[in-house]
Design a protein around this motif. Structure first.
Motif, PDB file in Angstrom:
ATOM      1  N   ALA A 196      11.098  27.826 -47.629  1.00 18.91           N
ATOM      2  CA  ALA A 196      10.064  26.841 -47.908  1.00 18.91           C
ATOM      3  C   ALA A 196      10.570  25.767 -48.869  1.00 18.91           C
ATOM      4  N   ALA A 211      -1.339  32.095 -50.029  1.00 19.88           N
ATOM      5  CA  ALA A 211      -0.513  31.829 -48.848  1.00 19.88           C
ATOM      6  C   ALA A 211       0.838  32.518 -48.968  1.00 19.88           C
ATOM      7  N   LEU A 237       1.875  30.687 -43.888  1.00 17.43           N
ATOM      8  CA  LEU A 237       2.508  29.387 -43.713  1.00 17.43           C
ATOM      9  C   LEU A 237       4.024  29.546 -43.730  1.00 17.43           C
ATOM     10  N   HIS A 238       4.725  28.483 -43.378  1.00 14.28           N
ATOM     11  CA  HIS A 238       6.180  28.495 -43.508  1.00 14.28           C
ATOM     12  C   HIS A 238       6.608  27.817 -44.794  1.00 14.28           C
ATOM     13  N   GLY A 239       6.216  26.555 -44.961  1.00  9.81           N
ATOM     14  CA  GLY A 239       6.567  25.833 -46.168  1.00  9.81           C
ATOM     15  C   GLY A 239       7.553  24.713 -45.954  1.00  9.81           C
ATOM     16  N   LEU A 253       4.795  32.492 -47.685  1.00 10.32           N
ATOM     17  CA  LEU A 253       5.745  31.461 -47.294  1.00 10.32           C
ATOM     18  C   LEU A 253       7.056  32.089 -46.855  1.00 10.32           C
ATOM     19  N   GLU A 275       2.226  21.044 -45.275  1.00  8.31           N
ATOM     20  CA  GLU A 275       1.425  22.138 -45.843  1.00  8.31           C
ATOM     21  C   GLU A 275       0.556  21.634 -46.991  1.00  8.31           C
ATOM     22  N   MET A 318       2.415  27.876 -38.754  1.00  9.29           N
ATOM     23  CA  MET A 318       3.795  27.852 -39.230  1.00  9.29           C
ATOM     24  C   MET A 318       4.674  26.970 -38.362  1.00  9.29           C
ATOM     25  N   ASP A 352       5.151  16.471 -46.416  1.00 11.85           N
ATOM     26  CA  ASP A 352       4.692  17.741 -46.980  1.00 11.85           C
ATOM     27  C   ASP A 352       3.424  18.141 -46.235  1.00 11.85           C
ATOM     28  N   MET A 362       1.347  21.956 -53.066  1.00 12.05           N
ATOM     29  CA  MET A 362       1.118  23.280 -52.485  1.00 12.05           C
ATOM     30  C   MET A 362       0.710  24.268 -53.558  1.00 12.05           C
ATOM     31  N   LEU A 405      -2.368  19.969 -45.327  1.00  9.72           N
ATOM     32  CA  LEU A 405      -3.259  20.987 -44.779  1.00  9.72           C
ATOM     33  C   LEU A 405      -4.130  21.587 -45.875  1.00  9.72           C
TER      34      LEU A 405
END
Length: 492
Positions: free
Chosen positions: A147, A141, A109-111, A143, A122, A9, A120, A153, A125
């Motif tokens: 986000a 996931a 994750l955060h986003g 967020l 995420e 994150m 971007d 995503m 990833l």
């Protein structure tokens, strides 16, 4: 069933002057540092974060074996150095390859992560993860509510689950919900199908607070629609306006049980509902002196929310404007939490408790948060800066500010620390012998999170008009990569 778990994150403020190095992920600046393997489970089992929810729900289910890979959550800060991103991702993917046969992957994750190469991050990833696990393995996931959700995503996950609250008091519950959806997916009981509707709005951080209208009302609408047959979960993200990217902004993600048309239609309808209420998201900020005068006349506790220097939004947390106004007004019985200044902390520690000295505080990181202040005061207390959150947000998560000082200037207690940590939990003060309910003014470097714990204590809360790279007035920024048109920058 074997479910891998990872947390990676970061909330990236691209307006910050300094980039984020690998050391921030290793140390995490307040939160636990980079962890791998069983340490993830042992550290976060009782923590009110998404991974804590994964663990609690898995242990309650009894038929899930969690395979912990990696977890790191540094304080929000500037654009991530590409080498740092590559190192952490490399560690995560290596452990994923070594994990053996899996039935699913849960990600915290955060986003709103941005690197030097990937706006971007995420999405990138998830692309790399899909290269390893293939297109069929369920990936779910969680967020943050801030986000900036991209089509990539959504396409590269089975579903996304964002927080429903700001302050984020439901991270644990969202983790539990994610684990249960994963179980049902692996058992073949459901087939999640998600659709994204991006909303062309930049919503100021204070106006995303779900304790207040219009966010409170709109979340109620979302929860009502979640009860509709065929809908599994809905995420309404307010977005993070301080990441200058093509996907920045609010969004709606609707996940159904194998009903793609229902998902797309519901996402569009809810996005339109938010758009139609956009005028209600306009923001009013209060000059610092006006807020101080109100408290002096009406009494406290009064919270001064210095959101422009909120470390939870990537700022240096060494802004001086609010402190300067409080000192110049000679306010009694008040606190500022906090000023990050390792140099001043070292001087205070060398002087010792009870000593009077002159320190130059803050304003040393950039030119956006006020100039350094030279103040004479007394060292009241020295602390290691460690505490554990006891309030409703991220309950049980340990915080490490480094060496910390209570420096008293007239009637103002100034909390100085070596490391950034947003003071959203009252333990930020109580761990230093300061009882917030007994103070007239409490100046907090926070935008909204403090409301979860301090809100019930406060006679009134003011969102301050101060300078900084987390200034809630999004019209003050120059964007280079943002998609247009977007409200309120493009009124038409």
């Amino acid at each position: 069933m074997r479910i891998a778990v990872a947390g990676f994150m970061h909330e990236t403020n691209t307006f910050a002057e300094h980039h984020t190095p690998l050391s921030d992920f290793e140390r995490s600046g307040g939160f636990p540092g980079l962890m791998t393997g069983q340490k993830v489970i042992d550290t976060l089992r009782t923590a009110g974060v998404g991974t804590g929810g994964f663990i609690a729900a898995a242990e309650a289910a009894g038929d899930v074996e969690l395979v912990p890979l990696l977890w790191t959550f540094p304080q929000p800060s500037g654009t991530i150095e590409q080498s740092a991103f590559e190192t952490v991702v490399g560690m995560l993917l290596e452990r994923l390859r070594e994990a053996g046969p899996l039935d699913g992957l849960l990600l915290e994750l955060h986003g709103a992560m941005v690197t030097e190469k990937y706006p971007d991050a995420e999405g990138e990833l998830l692309r790399r993860i899909r290269e390893i696990v293939g297109p069929e393995l369920p990936i779910i996931a969680t967020l943050d509510l801030h986000a900036n959700i991209s089509p990539e995503m959504v396409e590269r996950t089975t579903t996304l689950l964002g927080y429903d609250t700001y302050p984020h008091v439901d991270a644990l519950e969202r983790g539990q919900e994610a684990l249960e959806l994963m179980r049902r997916t692996c058992l073949g009981e459901i087939r999640p199908t998600a659709a994204l509707a991006q909303i062309p709005m930049l919503i100021a951080a204070p106006r995303q607070c779900t304790l207040l209208s219009p966010m409170q009302d709109l979340m109620a609408v979302v929860h009502e629609r979640e009860q509709q047959p065929g809908i599994l979960t809905i995420t309404f993200s307010g977005g993070f306006a301080f990441a200058d990217t093509p996907v920045t902004g609010a969004s709606m993600v609707v996940t159904t049980d194998n009903a793609p048309e229902l998902a797309a239609e519901t996402a569009r309808e809810l996005a339109t509902t938010v758009w139609d209420r956009r005028e209600e998201f306009r923001l009013t900020l209060t000059p610092v002196r006006e807020a101080i005068d109100w408290a002096l006349a009406k009494g406290g506790p009064v919270i001064l929310a210095d959101g422009s220097d909120n470390p939870g939004g990537g700022t240096p947390c060494d802004g001086t404007v609010m402190l300067q106004e409080m000192v110049e007004a000679d306010v009694p019985n008040s606190t500022v939490c906090l000023i990050v200044d390792p140099e001043a902390v070292a001087e205070a520690w060398e002087a010792g408790v009870g000593q009077t000295l002159t320190l130059t505080l803050g304003g040393k990181t950039d030119k956006f948060h006020g100039a350094p202040l030279t103040l004479t005061g007394t060292v009241r207390l020295l602390s290691d800066g460690n505490y554990v959150n006891e309030g409703p947000m991220f309950t049980g998560l340990p915080i490490a500010r480094g060496r910390t000082v209570v420096f008293v200037v007239g009637g103002v207690e100034v909390i100085l620390a070596e490391r950034r940590a947003q003071p959203y939990d009252a333990q930020a003060l109580r761990s230093l012998g300061i009882e917030p309910t007994e103070r007239l003014l409490i100046g907090l470097k926070s935008a909204v999170h403090f409301r979860a714990h301090y809100g019930p204590m406060a006679k009134r809360i003011f969102d301050l008009a101060t300078p900084g790279i987390h200034n809630p007035d999004v019209t003050q920024y120059t964007y280079h990569h943002l998609r247009h048109p977007i409200w309120p920058l493009d009124e038409d």
